[in-house]
Design an enzyme around this catalytic site. Sequence first.
Site, PDB file in Angstrom:
ATOM      1  N   ASP A   2       0.846  -1.191   0.000  1.00 27.61           N
ATOM      2  CA  ASP A   2       0.000   0.000   0.000  1.00 27.61           C
ATOM      3  C   ASP A   2       0.886   1.248   0.000  1.00 27.61           C
ATOM      4  OD1 ASP A   2      -2.293   1.854   0.898  1.00 27.61           O
ATOM      5  OD2 ASP A   2      -3.262  -0.105   0.841  1.00 27.61           O
TER       6      ASP A   2
ATOM      7  N   ASP B 149      -0.116   2.982  18.437  1.00 30.23           N
ATOM      8  CA  ASP B 149      -0.856   1.717  18.466  1.00 30.23           C
ATOM      9  C   ASP B 149      -0.019   0.543  17.979  1.00 30.23           C
ATOM     10  OD1 ASP B 149      -2.854   3.403  19.223  1.00 30.23           O
ATOM     11  OD2 ASP B 149      -4.172   3.017  17.508  1.00 30.23           O
TER      12      ASP B 149
ATOM     13  N   HIS C  64      -3.525   5.926   3.817  1.00 30.93           N
ATOM     14  CA  HIS C  64      -4.291   4.768   3.354  1.00 30.93           C
ATOM     15  C   HIS C  64      -3.669   3.448   3.819  1.00 30.93           C
ATOM     16  CE1 HIS C  64      -5.743   1.833   0.304  1.00 30.93           C
ATOM     17  NE2 HIS C  64      -6.836   2.591   0.293  1.00 30.93           N
TER      18      HIS C  64
ATOM     19  N   ASN D 121     -13.693   0.403  -6.558  1.00 37.28           N
ATOM     20  CA  ASN D 121     -14.724   1.386  -6.190  1.00 37.28           C
ATOM     21  C   ASN D 121     -15.286   2.124  -7.397  1.00 37.28           C
ATOM     22  OD1 ASN D 121     -13.887   0.750  -3.605  1.00 37.28           O
ATOM     23  ND2 ASN D 121     -12.770   2.649  -3.285  1.00 37.28           N
TER      24      ASN D 121
ATOM     25  N   ALA E  79      -7.548  -7.748  -8.770  1.00 32.24           N
ATOM     26  CA  ALA E  79      -8.499  -8.623  -8.085  1.00 32.24           C
ATOM     27  C   ALA E  79      -9.247  -9.532  -9.043  1.00 32.24           C
ATOM     28  CB  ALA E  79      -9.486  -7.784  -7.278  1.00 32.24           C
TER      29      ALA E  79
ATOM     30  N   SER F 131     -11.070  -0.986  -0.259  1.00 31.38           N
ATOM     31  CA  SER F 131      -9.776  -1.000   0.417  1.00 31.38           C
ATOM     32  C   SER F 131      -9.927  -1.336   1.894  1.00 31.38           C
ATOM     33  CB  SER F 131      -9.095   0.372   0.313  1.00 31.38           C
ATOM     34  OG  SER F 131      -8.453   0.544  -0.909  1.00 31.38           O
TER      35      SER F 131
END
Length: 427
Positions: free
Chosen positions: A167, A176, A200, A297, A312, A375
């Site tokens: 990505d 985190d 992203h 999308n 994909a 995503s």
Amino acid sequence: METQTKENQAKAKRYLVLLKDDKKATIKKAENELKVALVSSANLNSKNRAFQVMSGKTGIFYKNLNIAVVDEVPVKTMNMAVNNTKSPIIYWEEEKEYRAYDEFDILGKIKNNTIELQQQIQELEELLINKKDDQESNWISNTWGIGAINLSSTNRTGKGVKVCILDTGLYASHPDFNGRSIEGKSFIEGEDWDLDGNGHGTHCSGTAVGNISSDGKRYGIAKDANIVIGKVLSDSGSGSTSGIVDSIDWALELGCKVISMSLGTPVKVGENPSLIFERAGEKAIENGCLVIAAAGNDSSRPNRVRPVSSPANAKSILSVGAVDLSLNVASFSNAGLNSGTGGRVDLVGPGVDVFSSYSSHAPGNKLHRRLNGTSMATPHVAGIAALLWEEFPSVAASEIWLKLEKNAKLLNHLNTKDVGQGMVQVI
């Protein structure tokens, strides 16, 4: 003179070439036919990367994929090779651009449409500007995806499983992710993998392999997995075929069990999948790794539904669509309109109002954010795949794929071309 100019322009392009195998004789013959030297990906490292090696005289051979990347080779030369039954070259294609699949990508596409869509642009802009992302009072609503995939039913954490997120990178200093095993590499010249100026990649990583926020709220799935980050998209959100292929080869070399790709490029109705990504997915499965990618999308339901995007749409890559809080298909999620050639939706995941980590280097300077897109659905599947690998470490990648589909929650009120086998679940 004009013909020569066009030929020179064609030579300047980058191409991906599929070889029949990885034997030395095969590579040597391909070098002779293409008139380039092919450097093995085994010679690449963090200091000696593909974009530093590539030239008109030198290409890269990705030994785990049987794919070569070359510059300045005439199209005529490659066509002659493909049409020659004795040639080791069986397919070639020109490099394409791939983009991150989130709501900012949707916004950019809408802005390029006709004046009739101005109202949609204004509504989406107002949503992005005005929505609250960081500390929402209704945490259960923000992390609805965790409940929807039934994460509380398991004690598995993905411990010891290598998960690769391809990505825009990762904000590695995010609080985190303190104490996590993280390895990374940038495939974008001039940009570091551990900053993520886009956000992203950090968001997708948080969903797949994150844990809890600083105030103890859970939003990640495989919280003990080993994290591998490949920056294949620039901070502006775009990348190339060769960079993605390079990173898949690298991830296989590292022994990753899951590769998550929340990126893609649109395809047309009836368009066949890329054999480059078909082979990459096949080689990954052979090497005990499952590649998972966003379905795209490009739709604007109910009036406009578009096919599953590349990569994909390759049969060997698991395609993920998106659903909302009501478990209805997200308006932007693509459909299996090219299912006869592999372009189907295999599973769906939470893809609307998904809360996860974000990058302080990205616009807005946020540590957490809610985003929409296929995503966001894709890393839900990747995280659950890591949990399955932990439980079944010796099974084939194809078995993990089958378990994901078998465990899915049926969405009988929806069409299988939109949701495939259903909503991904932890069992």
